[in-house]
Scaffold this motif. Structure first.
Motif, mmCIF file in Angstrom:
data_model
loop_
_atom_site.group_PDB
_atom_site.id
_atom_site.type_symbol
_atom_site.label_atom_id
_atom_site.label_comp_id
_atom_site.label_asym_id
_atom_site.label_seq_id
_atom_site.Cartn_x
_atom_site.Cartn_y
_atom_site.Cartn_z
ATOM 1 N N VAL A 105 -49.879 -21.910 -64.729
ATOM 2 C CA VAL A 105 -48.966 -22.985 -64.333
ATOM 3 C C VAL A 105 -49.634 -23.917 -63.324
ATOM 4 C CG1 VAL A 105 -47.762 -21.825 -62.407
ATOM 5 C CG2 VAL A 105 -46.556 -23.516 -63.795
ATOM 6 N N CYS A 106 -50.518 -23.388 -62.487
ATOM 7 C CA CYS A 106 -51.263 -24.263 -61.578
ATOM 8 C C CYS A 106 -52.234 -25.142 -62.367
ATOM 9 C CB CYS A 106 -52.016 -23.439 -60.538
ATOM 10 S SG CYS A 106 -50.952 -22.668 -59.292
ATOM 11 N N GLY A 107 -52.847 -24.578 -63.422
ATOM 12 C CA GLY A 107 -53.726 -25.369 -64.261
ATOM 13 C C GLY A 107 -52.995 -26.478 -64.985
ATOM 14 N N ALA A 108 -51.703 -26.245 -65.273
ATOM 15 C CA ALA A 108 -50.907 -27.261 -65.967
ATOM 16 C C ALA A 108 -50.344 -28.310 -65.019
ATOM 17 C CB ALA A 108 -49.757 -26.581 -66.722
ATOM 18 N N LYS A 109 -49.883 -27.885 -63.861
ATOM 19 C CA LYS A 109 -49.144 -28.786 -62.973
ATOM 20 C C LYS A 109 -49.963 -29.300 -61.791
ATOM 21 C CE LYS A 109 -45.495 -28.183 -65.496
ATOM 22 N NZ LYS A 109 -45.063 -29.262 -66.416
ATOM 23 N N MET A 110 -51.155 -28.767 -61.580
ATOM 24 C CA MET A 110 -52.004 -29.213 -60.465
ATOM 25 C C MET A 110 -53.378 -29.613 -60.999
ATOM 26 S SD MET A 110 -51.040 -26.257 -57.650
ATOM 27 C CE MET A 110 -51.530 -27.215 -56.198
ATOM 28 N N ARG A 111 -53.409 -30.254 -62.141
ATOM 29 C CA ARG A 111 -54.681 -30.533 -62.816
ATOM 30 C C ARG A 111 -55.576 -31.477 -62.018
ATOM 31 N NH1 ARG A 111 -52.301 -33.107 -68.229
ATOM 32 N NH2 ARG A 111 -50.839 -31.408 -67.889
ATOM 33 N N ASP A 112 -54.995 -32.214 -61.064
ATOM 34 C CA ASP A 112 -55.817 -33.096 -60.221
ATOM 35 C C ASP A 112 -56.512 -32.319 -59.106
ATOM 36 O OD1 ASP A 112 -53.280 -32.571 -59.133
ATOM 37 O OD2 ASP A 112 -53.350 -34.362 -57.868
ATOM 38 N N ARG A 113 -56.122 -31.053 -58.921
ATOM 39 C CA ARG A 113 -56.709 -30.261 -57.841
ATOM 40 C C ARG A 113 -57.376 -28.978 -58.335
ATOM 41 N NH1 ARG A 113 -52.708 -29.907 -52.769
ATOM 42 N NH2 ARG A 113 -54.690 -29.253 -51.857
ATOM 43 N N VAL A 114 -56.893 -28.431 -59.434
ATOM 44 C CA VAL A 114 -57.458 -27.200 -59.987
ATOM 45 C C VAL A 114 -58.648 -27.544 -60.874
ATOM 46 C CG1 VAL A 114 -57.014 -25.257 -61.539
ATOM 47 C CG2 VAL A 114 -55.305 -25.903 -59.849
ATOM 48 N N THR A 115 -59.774 -26.904 -60.637
ATOM 49 C CA THR A 115 -60.991 -27.215 -61.384
ATOM 50 C C THR A 115 -61.250 -26.249 -62.529
ATOM 51 O OG1 THR A 115 -62.331 -25.926 -59.827
ATOM 52 C CG2 THR A 115 -62.061 -28.283 -59.374
ATOM 53 N N ALA A 116 -60.727 -25.035 -62.454
ATOM 54 C CA ALA A 116 -60.907 -24.044 -63.510
ATOM 55 C C ALA A 116 -59.851 -22.965 -63.344
ATOM 56 C CB ALA A 116 -62.301 -23.431 -63.468
ATOM 57 N N VAL A 117 -59.522 -22.310 -64.453
ATOM 58 C CA VAL A 117 -58.524 -21.242 -64.469
ATOM 59 C C VAL A 117 -59.154 -19.985 -65.044
ATOM 60 C CG1 VAL A 117 -56.338 -20.451 -65.484
ATOM 61 C CG2 VAL A 117 -56.580 -22.835 -64.745
ATOM 62 N N GLY A 118 -58.974 -18.863 -64.363
ATOM 63 C CA GLY A 118 -59.400 -17.568 -64.882
ATOM 64 C C GLY A 118 -58.190 -16.715 -65.192
ATOM 65 N N LEU A 119 -58.119 -16.201 -66.417
ATOM 66 C CA LEU A 119 -57.045 -15.301 -66.829
ATOM 67 C C LEU A 119 -57.657 -13.927 -67.069
ATOM 68 C CD1 LEU A 119 -55.088 -17.585 -69.348
ATOM 69 C CD2 LEU A 119 -54.690 -17.269 -66.893
ATOM 70 N N LEU A 120 -57.305 -12.969 -66.224
ATOM 71 C CA LEU A 120 -57.895 -11.638 -66.253
ATOM 72 C C LEU A 120 -56.856 -10.645 -66.764
ATOM 73 C CD1 LEU A 120 -59.601 -13.356 -64.246
ATOM 74 C CD2 LEU A 120 -59.918 -11.283 -62.901
ATOM 75 N N SER A 121 -57.049 -10.122 -67.971
ATOM 76 C CA SER A 121 -56.063 -9.199 -68.565
ATOM 77 C C SER A 121 -54.669 -9.787 -68.439
ATOM 78 C CB SER A 121 -56.113 -7.834 -67.872
ATOM 79 O OG SER A 121 -57.410 -7.298 -67.905
ATOM 80 N N SER A 122 -54.543 -11.058 -68.776
ATOM 81 C CA SER A 122 -53.351 -11.833 -68.428
ATOM 82 C C SER A 122 -52.135 -11.511 -69.290
ATOM 83 C CB SER A 122 -53.656 -13.328 -68.558
ATOM 84 O OG SER A 122 -52.514 -14.108 -68.294
ATOM 85 N N ALA A 123 -50.970 -11.608 -68.662
ATOM 86 C CA ALA A 123 -49.716 -11.635 -69.402
ATOM 87 C C ALA A 123 -49.645 -12.914 -70.231
ATOM 88 C CB ALA A 123 -48.535 -11.575 -68.431
ATOM 89 N N VAL A 124 -48.773 -12.913 -71.232
ATOM 90 C CA VAL A 124 -48.582 -14.080 -72.105
ATOM 91 C C VAL A 124 -47.091 -14.411 -72.148
ATOM 92 C CG1 VAL A 124 -50.625 -13.677 -73.515
ATOM 93 C CG2 VAL A 124 -48.465 -12.577 -74.130
ATOM 94 N N PRO A 125 -46.726 -15.620 -72.576
ATOM 95 C CA PRO A 125 -45.290 -15.956 -72.649
ATOM 96 C C PRO A 125 -44.582 -15.062 -73.663
ATOM 97 C CG PRO A 125 -46.685 -17.928 -72.845
ATOM 98 C CD PRO A 125 -47.590 -16.754 -72.969
ATOM 99 N N MET A 126 -43.607 -14.273 -73.193
ATOM 100 C CA MET A 126 -42.951 -13.320 -74.068
ATOM 101 C C MET A 126 -42.165 -14.010 -75.175
ATOM 102 S SD MET A 126 -44.214 -10.665 -72.833
ATOM 103 C CE MET A 126 -43.470 -9.643 -74.074
#
Length: 286
Positions: A105-126
């Motif tokens: 959600v930070c990657g989606a809504k803070m794209r002007d500040r977030v430079t990369a997203v790491g998903l580690l064994s991540s949950a997914v939208p149920m």
């Protein structure tokens, strides 16, 4: 040392820092039934790489104040306040397990500040995956009970975690995870140290963790296609905690995503054993 910042509504948001205090900032979002302490295994790698890992507690968990009616979409506002207070403009985010949605959600809504997203064994939208099949038995039970019988979910969490001795909790965690994760727990040192990140989640009681599970099961409130920054997904080959084909689902819906399946790693061991590789990749792309 645990610090906190004050949110506009008066809440305190607690966080821990690891690694180089002057390094490249990486915000690390903890798993479910966990806390800011689950980023502790990054300390050595972050220090060596010149990375500053900032790990906040979600509201009601650890030392952060409970936030009534919390939604996943509220998290970027909290992270904006936190990073502004720390005078950080641009940063990487990563989330482990149930922390993955918070990174996304930070990657989606803070794209002007977030430079990369790491998903580690991540949950997914149920709602997108359409099934709880493949989740652990404990996760399925909690997802059901937090909506149908929250009092019973609270009682189960009190018995199994909040009021349990460290030795009993350690045995229970070992029972539910594969050999590589059991070894990772042992590497953390004493039994108290090994389970501290879980025990800390219920420092204030069960309410924050129950709310966290409700958020886990709710629709995320945004489309994965809105994550416009580079995403790297890490999974251990011995991690079988997610729904079937969920890695393919993430790859299909995220515009700029890469997947690394790490041979021999599990759910708990992934960050502990692969912190250097993960932090190197994320900060190189920042």
């Amino acid at each position: 040392m645990t610090r906190s910042v004050t949110m506009p509504d008066g809440r305190e948001l607690a966080y821990e820092e690891y690694g180089d205090p002057h390094g490249v900032p990486v915000l690390s979002f903890h798993g479910g039934l966990s806390s800011r302490l689950d980023a502790a295994p990054t300390q050595e790698a972050a220090l060596a790489l010149g990375v500053r890992v900032i790990s906040p507690d979600r509201p009601g968990m650890g030392r952060s104040t409970f936030q009534p009616g919390r939604r996943l979409l509220d998290w970027p506002d909290d992270m904006a306040v936190l990073t502004d207070a720390l005078e950080i403009d641009r940063f990487v985010v990563m989330g482990w397990s149930c922390g993955g949605p918070y990174a996304a959600v930070c990657g989606a809504k803070m794209r002007d500040r977030v430079t990369a997203v790491g998903l580690l064994s991540s949950a997914v939208p149920m709602d997108l995956v359409g099934t709880t099949k493949g989740l652990s038995r404990d996760d399925r039970i909690l997802l059901f009970l937090v909506r149908r019988a929250p009092w019973l979910a609270s009682a189960l969490l009190r018995i199994s975690i909040a009021d349990a001795t460290e030795a009993r909790l350690y045995r229970e965690i070992r029972r539910t995870f594969p050999a590589v994760d059991r070894a990772a727990l042992e590497e953390r040192g004493s039994i108290v140290d090994a389970v501290a990140f879980v025990k800390e989640s219920m420092r204030q009681g069960t309410e924050g963790c129950l709310q966290d599970y409700r958020v886990f099961g709710d629709p995320w409130g945004f489309e994965l296609g809105e994550v416009a920054v580079p995403v790297h997904i890490w999974e251990g080959s011995e991690d079988h905690t997610g729904p079937p084909e969920y890695r393919d689902l993430l790859l299909a819906h995220l515009p700029d995503a890469q997947l690394s399946i790490v041979p021999g790693e599990g759910h708990l061991s992934l960050l502990q054993h692969q912190a250097r590789a993960i932090l190197t990749r994320l900060t190189q792309r920042s």
